[in-house]
Write an enzyme that holds these catalytic residues in place. Structure first.
Site, short mmCIF file in Angstrom:
data_model
loop_
_atom_site.label_atom_id
_atom_site.label_comp_id
_atom_site.label_asym_id
_atom_site.label_seq_id
_atom_site.Cartn_x
_atom_site.Cartn_y
_atom_site.Cartn_z
N GLU A 158 3.93 3.27 8.37
CA GLU A 158 3.45 3.85 9.45
C GLU A 158 3.00 4.20 8.28
OE1 GLU A 158 6.85 3.99 13.24
OE2 GLU A 158 6.59 5.59 11.00
N THR A 159 0.81 4.11 9.23
CA THR A 159 0.20 4.82 8.97
C THR A 159 -0.51 5.94 9.37
OG1 THR A 159 0.10 3.20 6.22
CG2 THR A 159 -1.93 4.56 7.02
#
Length: 295
Positions: free
Chosen positions: A47-48
């Protein structure tokens, strides 16, 4: 040329190159949805996050979370890591941060050491435990190269559950956990057979010894072959186990990422409230890189 700063941290670990890496874009104003998704795919972490001004000034930020192929309504390690980064920038209020997200308001308590340095964070999942469909034992076993006998069903069958984002929680026999290997074709077939999954299958396997748990998480359809630390799944599991065990409160220690060479440690506290079962999940973080995206 617009420049968008970002930092990366390893989450749910106290040492570099452990835990789950996260990229945090600390000033994301000006990025389009398509650019956020493209950056998350380019960085290629599980994830970002993208930090935006809060809609309500009583809150500290609006945080959007993207995995490699889509946006998520909530997730554990992105919130812990984002809170850690922002607290190191002095953006918390008396040790607390409040993030607006698609799943609801997420409140995070910042953790500091004896001299006041930020060491990690603890988040409260935004929703009470909700349970969805149970999945066939043989089909779940086939998704990770195991037999039906490797699936432990005395406490519960494989079940779709959520405290903000859905996971299929599946208990396995302890000796089977290390043997699990995702089968992409089996994942695709199971999702095709069960339209209720809406194309999403994040499979969280765990083996339990009292309140000490070993876990692995596979979501190959979303581009995550295996995840080294999954806070939202751990929070969901804690709420589920408390609901099955009985009582008003319980604490769990969850080790994940061992088979990947990225050992992680997640601490979960779950409790019963009038509206159902809730959880907090937290751990330590380590700063890694800083940079800019040039778009």
């Amino acid at each position: 040329m617009p420049r968008f700063p970002y930092e990366t941290v390893d989450v749910f670990t106290d040492r570099p190159f452990g835990g789950n890496p996260l990229a945090v874009f600390t000033e994301a104003r000006g990025l389009s949805d398509a650019q956020m998704q493209a950056l998350a795919a380019e960085i290629n972490y599980s994830e970002t996050t993208f930090v935006l001004p809060a809609d309500d000034p009583a809150n500290d930020a609006r945080v959007r979370i993207f995995h490699r192929t889509a946006e998520m309504p909530f997730a554990g390690h992105p919130n812990v890591g984002t809170a850690y980064v922002l607290a190191r920038h002095g953006r918390d209020r008396d040790g607390v941060l409040r993030f607006e997200q698609k799943a609801g308001l997420v409140e995070i308590a910042v953790e500091r050491d004896a001299i006041g340095a930020v060491t990690g964070a603890v988040i409260a999942a935004p929703q009470a435990l909700s349970l969805g469909m149970e999945l066939p034992i043989d089909e779940i076993a086939g998704c990770v190269g195991l037999s039906s006998d490797d699936i432990a069903t005395a406490a519960h069958k494989p079940v779709n559950a959520s405290v903000g984002v859905k996971f299929v929680l599946t208990q396995v026999e302890p000796e089977a956990l290390a043997r699990a290997t995702p089968d992409l074709a089996a994942f695709r077939k199971l999702v095709w057979l069960h339209g209720e999954l809406a194309g999403r299958l994040s499979l969280f396997l765990y083996a339990r010894d009292g309140n000490t748990i070993r876990a692995r998480m596979f979501a190959p359809l979303a581009g995550t072959w295996e995840d080294p630390a999954t806070g939202s799944a751990s929070a969901t599991l804690g709420a589920l186990l408390l609901s099955l065990d009985g009582g008003d409160k319980a604490a769990f220690t969850i080790a994940q990422g061992v088979e990947m060479g990225r050992p992680s440690l997640l601490k979960v506290t779950s409790w019963r409230a009038e509206d159902g079962y809730h959880s907090r999940v937290g751990g330590s973080c380590i700063p890694m890189f800083r940079g800019e995206a040039l778009l």
